[in-house]
Design a protein around this motif. Structure first.
Motif, mmCIF file in Angstrom:
data_model
loop_
_atom_site.group_PDB
_atom_site.id
_atom_site.type_symbol
_atom_site.label_atom_id
_atom_site.label_comp_id
_atom_site.label_asym_id
_atom_site.label_seq_id
_atom_site.Cartn_x
_atom_site.Cartn_y
_atom_site.Cartn_z
ATOM 1 N N PRO A 115 -2.558 -7.203 9.183
ATOM 2 C CA PRO A 115 -1.161 -7.083 9.631
ATOM 3 C C PRO A 115 -0.707 -5.622 9.640
ATOM 4 O O PRO A 115 -1.029 -4.847 8.742
ATOM 5 C CB PRO A 115 -0.381 -7.888 8.585
ATOM 6 C CG PRO A 115 -1.377 -8.779 7.935
ATOM 7 C CD PRO A 115 -2.687 -8.064 8.014
ATOM 8 N N ALA A 116 0.031 -5.255 10.672
ATOM 9 C CA ALA A 116 0.492 -3.870 10.840
ATOM 10 C C ALA A 116 1.304 -3.412 9.642
ATOM 11 O O ALA A 116 2.158 -4.152 9.133
ATOM 12 C CB ALA A 116 1.318 -3.743 12.115
ATOM 13 N N GLY A 117 1.046 -2.218 9.187
ATOM 14 C CA GLY A 117 1.788 -1.624 8.092
ATOM 15 C C GLY A 117 1.295 -1.978 6.710
ATOM 16 O O GLY A 117 1.851 -1.490 5.720
ATOM 17 N N THR A 118 0.269 -2.809 6.583
ATOM 18 C CA THR A 118 -0.251 -3.192 5.271
ATOM 19 C C THR A 118 -0.921 -1.993 4.614
ATOM 20 O O THR A 118 -1.833 -1.403 5.179
ATOM 21 C CB THR A 118 -1.277 -4.341 5.410
ATOM 22 O OG1 THR A 118 -0.679 -5.418 6.105
ATOM 23 C CG2 THR A 118 -1.758 -4.801 4.057
ATOM 24 N N TRP A 119 -0.445 -1.645 3.412
ATOM 25 C CA TRP A 119 -1.001 -0.492 2.702
ATOM 26 C C TRP A 119 -2.142 -0.935 1.820
ATOM 27 O O TRP A 119 -2.005 -1.948 1.146
ATOM 28 C CB TRP A 119 0.072 0.180 1.847
ATOM 29 C CG TRP A 119 -0.477 1.299 1.020
ATOM 30 C CD1 TRP A 119 -0.780 1.271 -0.302
ATOM 31 C CD2 TRP A 119 -0.817 2.606 1.488
ATOM 32 N NE1 TRP A 119 -1.276 2.468 -0.694
ATOM 33 C CE2 TRP A 119 -1.324 3.314 0.379
ATOM 34 C CE3 TRP A 119 -0.777 3.247 2.714
ATOM 35 C CZ2 TRP A 119 -1.766 4.619 0.467
ATOM 36 C CZ3 TRP A 119 -1.212 4.550 2.797
ATOM 37 C CH2 TRP A 119 -1.692 5.222 1.683
ATOM 38 N N PRO A 120 -3.241 -0.257 1.778
ATOM 39 C CA PRO A 120 -3.674 0.881 2.573
ATOM 40 C C PRO A 120 -4.574 0.470 3.743
ATOM 41 O O PRO A 120 -4.985 1.314 4.522
ATOM 42 C CB PRO A 120 -4.456 1.729 1.566
ATOM 43 C CG PRO A 120 -5.126 0.717 0.690
ATOM 44 C CD PRO A 120 -4.125 -0.429 0.600
ATOM 45 N N ASP A 121 -4.878 -0.820 3.848
ATOM 46 C CA ASP A 121 -5.884 -1.275 4.811
ATOM 47 C C ASP A 121 -5.548 -0.931 6.256
ATOM 48 O O ASP A 121 -6.410 -0.444 7.005
ATOM 49 C CB ASP A 121 -6.103 -2.788 4.683
ATOM 50 C CG ASP A 121 -6.647 -3.188 3.325
ATOM 51 O OD1 ASP A 121 -7.240 -2.315 2.653
ATOM 52 O OD2 ASP A 121 -6.469 -4.346 2.932
ATOM 53 N N TRP A 122 -4.314 -1.184 6.678
ATOM 54 C CA TRP A 122 -3.968 -0.946 8.078
ATOM 55 C C TRP A 122 -4.004 0.540 8.391
ATOM 56 O O TRP A 122 -4.488 0.958 9.437
ATOM 57 C CB TRP A 122 -2.584 -1.525 8.391
ATOM 58 C CG TRP A 122 -2.231 -1.419 9.830
ATOM 59 C CD1 TRP A 122 -2.643 -2.245 10.827
ATOM 60 C CD2 TRP A 122 -1.406 -0.422 10.434
ATOM 61 N NE1 TRP A 122 -2.122 -1.822 12.031
ATOM 62 C CE2 TRP A 122 -1.351 -0.701 11.806
ATOM 63 C CE3 TRP A 122 -0.700 0.671 9.948
ATOM 64 C CZ2 TRP A 122 -0.619 0.067 12.710
ATOM 65 C CZ3 TRP A 122 0.024 1.435 10.840
ATOM 66 C CH2 TRP A 122 0.053 1.133 12.204
ATOM 67 N N TYR A 123 -3.516 1.362 7.475
ATOM 68 C CA TYR A 123 -3.520 2.812 7.691
ATOM 69 C C TYR A 123 -4.950 3.357 7.728
ATOM 70 O O TYR A 123 -5.260 4.254 8.514
ATOM 71 C CB TYR A 123 -2.681 3.508 6.618
ATOM 72 C CG TYR A 123 -1.228 3.145 6.729
ATOM 73 C CD1 TYR A 123 -0.400 3.792 7.642
ATOM 74 C CD2 TYR A 123 -0.680 2.117 5.966
ATOM 75 C CE1 TYR A 123 0.936 3.440 7.770
ATOM 76 C CE2 TYR A 123 0.648 1.762 6.083
ATOM 77 C CZ TYR A 123 1.448 2.425 6.991
ATOM 78 O OH TYR A 123 2.765 2.070 7.129
#
Length: 152
Positions: free
Chosen positions: A46-54
């Motif tokens: 999911p968009a914005g999930t820290w730190p995986d999406w970044y």
């Protein structure tokens, strides 16, 4: 033989950079878009999930930039740091060695990108289209400059 290997070095480095960049970008695409097998659970992050999406955004953009040879050193430095962070924050607690904690790819990518920071992009980099090199002057004296001793 050494002369032939030395002449091929920029081209082999470029091939190395392109392959590593594409593989790294595929990790990011898999996590963001759910393609190529998707993220860990087979879907997308999911968009914005820290730190995986970044991390996935860094993988996708950094991998593309490195593969193209566009801002290679900066993209490689950020990618290397991202993988070092992944190794120490996610994998290190699972064991001392990468083989024990599942962090082989994070460790290898971190070192590979750090190497590219110091070697540069090699041949076929788009950076060369945007930077102009001053033409070498052939009429200069080939003797090395003499330096004066420095007083301390």
């Amino acid at each position: 033989m050494s002369t032939h290997l030395h002449r091929a070095q920029p081209y082999v480095l470029a091939l190395f950079r392109i392959v590593v960049g594409l593989l790294f970008a595929c990790h990011g695409a898999a996590s963001i878009f759910g393609v190529l097998g998707g993220a860990r659970d087979g879907g997308s992050i999911p968009a914005g999930t820290w730190p995986d999406w970044y991390a996935a955004v860094i993988q996708l953009i950094g991998g593309i930039l490195v593969a193209l040879g566009l801002g290679t050193r900066v993209a490689a430095l950020i990618s290397s740091g991202s993988m070092a962070y992944a190794y120490f924050s996610v994998h290190q607690s699972g064991g001392l060695f990468p083989l024990q904690n599942g962090g082989e790819s994070s460790a290898v990518y971190s070192w590979v990108f750090l190497l590219l920071v110091f070697t540069g992009p090699g041949a076929f980099a788009l950076d060369r289209l945007f930077t102009s090199r001053a033409p070498e002057r052939r009429d200069q004296d080939p003797a090395p400059e003499q330096s004066s001793p420095v007083a301390v």
